[in-house]
Design an enzyme around this catalytic site. Structure first.
Site, mmCIF file in Angstrom:
data_model
loop_
_atom_site.group_PDB
_atom_site.id
_atom_site.type_symbol
_atom_site.label_atom_id
_atom_site.label_comp_id
_atom_site.label_asym_id
_atom_site.label_seq_id
_atom_site.Cartn_x
_atom_site.Cartn_y
_atom_site.Cartn_z
ATOM 1 N N TYR A 102 15.613 2.700 2.401
ATOM 2 C CA TYR A 102 16.669 3.714 2.405
ATOM 3 C C TYR A 102 16.111 5.146 2.330
ATOM 4 C CZ TYR A 102 20.827 0.673 2.056
ATOM 5 O OH TYR A 102 21.852 -0.222 2.311
ATOM 6 N N HIS A 139 24.424 -4.574 6.353
ATOM 7 C CA HIS A 139 23.716 -3.424 6.923
ATOM 8 C C HIS A 139 23.392 -3.764 8.370
ATOM 9 C CE1 HIS A 139 20.730 -0.285 7.621
ATOM 10 N NE2 HIS A 139 20.047 -1.230 8.248
ATOM 11 N N ASN A 192 29.596 -3.012 0.799
ATOM 12 C CA ASN A 192 30.223 -3.234 2.106
ATOM 13 C C ASN A 192 29.564 -4.369 2.900
ATOM 14 O OD1 ASN A 192 27.920 -1.888 2.746
ATOM 15 N ND2 ASN A 192 28.907 -0.107 3.668
ATOM 16 N N LYS A 224 24.147 -8.039 2.249
ATOM 17 C CA LYS A 224 23.798 -7.387 0.985
ATOM 18 C C LYS A 224 24.169 -8.289 -0.211
ATOM 19 C CE LYS A 224 24.539 -2.795 3.044
ATOM 20 N NZ LYS A 224 25.207 -1.488 2.877
ATOM 21 N N GLU A 272 12.919 -0.761 10.560
ATOM 22 C CA GLU A 272 13.538 -1.636 9.547
ATOM 23 C C GLU A 272 13.078 -3.086 9.703
ATOM 24 O OE1 GLU A 272 17.602 1.044 9.017
ATOM 25 O OE2 GLU A 272 17.737 -0.904 9.981
HETATM 26 P P1 GDP Z 1 26.092 2.376 7.359
HETATM 27 O O1 GDP Z 1 25.117 2.685 8.461
HETATM 28 O O2 GDP Z 1 27.473 2.063 7.880
HETATM 29 O O3 GDP Z 1 25.597 1.284 6.426
HETATM 30 O O4 GDP Z 1 26.293 3.696 6.476
HETATM 31 P P2 GDP Z 1 25.286 4.840 5.951
HETATM 32 O O5 GDP Z 1 23.982 4.772 6.683
HETATM 33 O O6 GDP Z 1 26.043 6.125 5.989
HETATM 34 O O7 GDP Z 1 25.045 4.489 4.413
HETATM 35 C C1 GDP Z 1 24.140 3.484 4.001
HETATM 36 C C2 GDP Z 1 24.773 2.699 2.868
HETATM 37 O O8 GDP Z 1 24.906 3.550 1.720
HETATM 38 C C3 GDP Z 1 26.187 2.184 3.138
HETATM 39 O O9 GDP Z 1 26.236 1.005 3.892
HETATM 40 C C4 GDP Z 1 26.721 2.007 1.743
HETATM 41 O O10 GDP Z 1 26.263 0.802 1.126
HETATM 42 C C5 GDP Z 1 26.113 3.200 1.014
HETATM 43 N N1 GDP Z 1 27.010 4.382 1.022
HETATM 44 C C6 GDP Z 1 27.406 5.146 2.078
HETATM 45 N N2 GDP Z 1 28.221 6.141 1.693
HETATM 46 C C7 GDP Z 1 28.354 6.004 0.342
HETATM 47 C C8 GDP Z 1 29.055 6.754 -0.660
HETATM 48 O O11 GDP Z 1 29.735 7.744 -0.395
HETATM 49 N N3 GDP Z 1 28.925 6.304 -1.963
HETATM 50 C C9 GDP Z 1 28.178 5.218 -2.299
HETATM 51 N N4 GDP Z 1 28.106 4.841 -3.583
HETATM 52 N N5 GDP Z 1 27.490 4.513 -1.389
HETATM 53 C C10 GDP Z 1 27.582 4.885 -0.084
#
Ligand code: GDP
Length: 144
Positions: free
Chosen positions: A51, A117, A114, A11, A128
């Protein structure tokens, strides 16, 4: 164990922190082969499509802003059990909860920024990878 492909994205925070090499080294040394790769700056439309599953989540707008804030390295990785193994190398979404030695524990700042992805299932991986790569941009023969 089945050979799978998965989408990996370094990212914009990872690109900014200059850890592209560190992240790719972990993939290559764990036998996840890079079969497609490009550095792109996502458009808003491209990010919203990617997303789309998170559309209803409260942080959707922030995540779109973040992922379009600069260039990303998008890659398709291939290997046995690639989807699960890539996610194990990445660590938990929230770096504060990520296991020591994972990419997110080592390089990520917070739950949003973080660094990486990784697809979470075969269906999402196929969607994707297709979202970012044409068939002729994916290599079929990579040496062992
Ligand atoms: P991943 O599969 O570990 O990437 O997690 P998710 O699919 O739950 O979320 C997708 C992405 O959205 C994450 O990698 C973060 O960049 C972002 N994200 C997830 N949870 C949060 C949150 O509570 N707040 C914010 N601002 N971003 C989040």
């Amino acid at each position: 164990m089945a050979v799978e492909r998965t989408l990996s994205i370094i990212k914009p925070d990872g690109v900014r922190k200059k850890v592209i090499g560190e992240v790719i080294k972990r993939f290559e040394s764990n036998n996840l082969k890079i079969v497609a790769a490009k550095l792109i700056h996502m458009s808003k439309e491209q990010a919203e499509g990617f997303y789309a599953v998170h559309k209803e989540r409260p942080f959707f707008g922030e995540v779109i802003e973040f992922i379009t804030s600069g260039p990303c390295m998008v890659m398709a990785l291939e290997g046995e059990d690639a989807i699960k193994r890539n996610r194990a190398l990445m660590g938990a979404t929230n770096p504060a909860e990520a296991e020591a030695g994972t990419i997110r524990a080592d390089f990520a700042s917070d739950i949003q920024c973080n660094v990486v992805h990784g697809s979470d299932a075969p269906e999402t991986a196929a969607f994707e990878i297709g979202h970012f790569f044409a068939d002729n941009e994916i290599q079929n023969i990579i040496w062992d």
